[in-house]
Design a protein around this motif. Structure first.
Motif, mmCIF file in Angstrom:
data_model
loop_
_atom_site.group_PDB
_atom_site.id
_atom_site.type_symbol
_atom_site.label_atom_id
_atom_site.label_comp_id
_atom_site.label_asym_id
_atom_site.label_seq_id
_atom_site.Cartn_x
_atom_site.Cartn_y
_atom_site.Cartn_z
ATOM 1 N N TYR A 1 0.857 -1.180 0.000
ATOM 2 C CA TYR A 1 0.000 0.000 0.000
ATOM 3 C C TYR A 1 0.896 1.235 0.000
ATOM 4 C CZ TYR A 1 -3.598 -3.306 1.454
ATOM 5 O OH TYR A 1 -4.448 -4.374 1.519
ATOM 6 N N MET B 1 -3.115 6.052 -0.368
ATOM 7 C CA MET B 1 -3.533 6.388 -1.723
ATOM 8 C C MET B 1 -4.742 5.518 -2.060
ATOM 9 S SD MET B 1 -1.297 6.280 -5.236
ATOM 10 C CE MET B 1 -0.208 7.607 -4.752
ATOM 11 N N CYS B 2 -5.824 6.159 -2.487
ATOM 12 C CA CYS B 2 -7.081 5.450 -2.715
ATOM 13 C C CYS B 2 -7.613 5.666 -4.120
ATOM 14 C CB CYS B 2 -8.138 5.930 -1.725
ATOM 15 S SG CYS B 2 -7.766 5.518 -0.024
ATOM 16 N N SER B 3 -8.497 4.769 -4.518
ATOM 17 C CA SER B 3 -9.265 4.918 -5.754
ATOM 18 C C SER B 3 -10.683 4.470 -5.437
ATOM 19 C CB SER B 3 -8.674 4.059 -6.876
ATOM 20 O OG SER B 3 -8.834 2.700 -6.576
ATOM 21 N N ASP B 4 -11.615 4.885 -6.234
ATOM 22 C CA ASP B 4 -13.027 4.495 -6.041
ATOM 23 C C ASP B 4 -13.518 4.836 -4.637
ATOM 24 O OD1 ASP B 4 -13.015 3.472 -8.626
ATOM 25 O OD2 ASP B 4 -12.389 1.498 -7.935
ATOM 26 N N THR C 1 -11.066 2.679 -0.420
ATOM 27 C CA THR C 1 -10.523 1.637 -1.276
ATOM 28 C C THR C 1 -9.059 1.955 -1.553
ATOM 29 O OG1 THR C 1 -12.699 1.449 -2.306
ATOM 30 C CG2 THR C 1 -10.873 0.331 -3.398
ATOM 31 N N ILE D 1 -5.325 1.709 -2.795
ATOM 32 C CA ILE D 1 -4.685 1.133 -3.979
ATOM 33 C C ILE D 1 -3.671 0.097 -3.538
ATOM 34 C CG2 ILE D 1 -3.092 1.641 -5.868
ATOM 35 C CD1 ILE D 1 -4.531 4.301 -6.195
ATOM 36 N N GLU E 1 3.788 12.026 -12.867
ATOM 37 C CA GLU E 1 2.365 11.678 -12.829
ATOM 38 C C GLU E 1 1.772 11.589 -14.223
ATOM 39 O OE1 GLU E 1 0.133 14.176 -10.216
ATOM 40 O OE2 GLU E 1 1.549 13.883 -8.576
ATOM 41 N N HIS F 1 1.152 10.184 -17.853
ATOM 42 C CA HIS F 1 1.201 8.878 -18.501
ATOM 43 C C HIS F 1 1.327 9.110 -19.995
ATOM 44 C CE1 HIS F 1 0.125 6.887 -14.771
ATOM 45 N NE2 HIS F 1 -0.788 7.822 -14.605
#
Length: 172
Positions: free
Chosen positions: A11, A84-87, A91, A93, A117, A119
């Motif tokens: 994490y 660090m989260c998503s959704d 949640t 990452i 950062e 892409h």
């Protein structure tokens, strides 16, 4: 990726400013596996050169633990701000083991590793924002690894060179 509760995962934890090493010491004292990406760097002053430690990702540390230990670690360490989260905020990452292995190898064996950062993908129109080719606009044709780029230069053909992705910006 949905975490399995009986397997540890990596994490990414956000920590308070300048507290990365203290968090690492606390995690080590508690017996948790962690990774704080640090590289040696030579800094030059007017009268001397000195080797210093540089944090590759300031205010972040990677922690490998079970899902249910994640909240215990945050509550026990007052210097961890969040994960660090998503959704949504709950949640976290999960960084796959193979990506962590590659990242650790890059930091330990490489020099001057920087994380961007942005892409990039083949076909992106990019502008070089610093360095000897500053201002040049080109189309990105491939990325081999983290720093070797091949760019299509129109009628000139394709050129390849070692170019830091931190010196590029996408053109919309």
């Amino acid at each position: 990726m949905t975490p399995k509760s009986n397997e540890p995962h990596w994490y990414v934890a956000y920590v308070k400013s300048c507290m990365e090493r203290r968090v690492a010491e606390n995690l080590q004292a508690q017996g948790y596996e962690f990774y704080l990406p640090i590289q040696k760097e030579i800094r030059q002053w007017s009268d001397r050169k000195k080797v210093v430690d540089r944090l590759v990702l300031p205010r972040m540390i990677f922690i490998r633990c079970l899902e249910h230990d994640r909240t215990k670690i945050k509550e026990a360490g007052r210097f961890i701000v969040n994960y660090m989260c998503s959704d949504g905020p709950y949640t976290a990452i999960i960084v796959p083991d193979y990506q962590m292995t590659a990242f650790i190898s890059m930091v330990e064996k490489g020099r001057n590793v920087n994380v961007s950062e942005q892409h990039f993908a083949a076909g992106d129109k990019v502008r070089i924002v610093s360095g000897p080719l500053q201002g040049m606009e080109c189309e990105l044709t491939s990325i081999n690894g983290q720093r070797c780029l091949a760019v299509r230069l129109g009628a000139l053909g394709t050129a390849t060179m070692d170019l830091d992705t931190g010196t590029l910006e996408k053109i919309s």
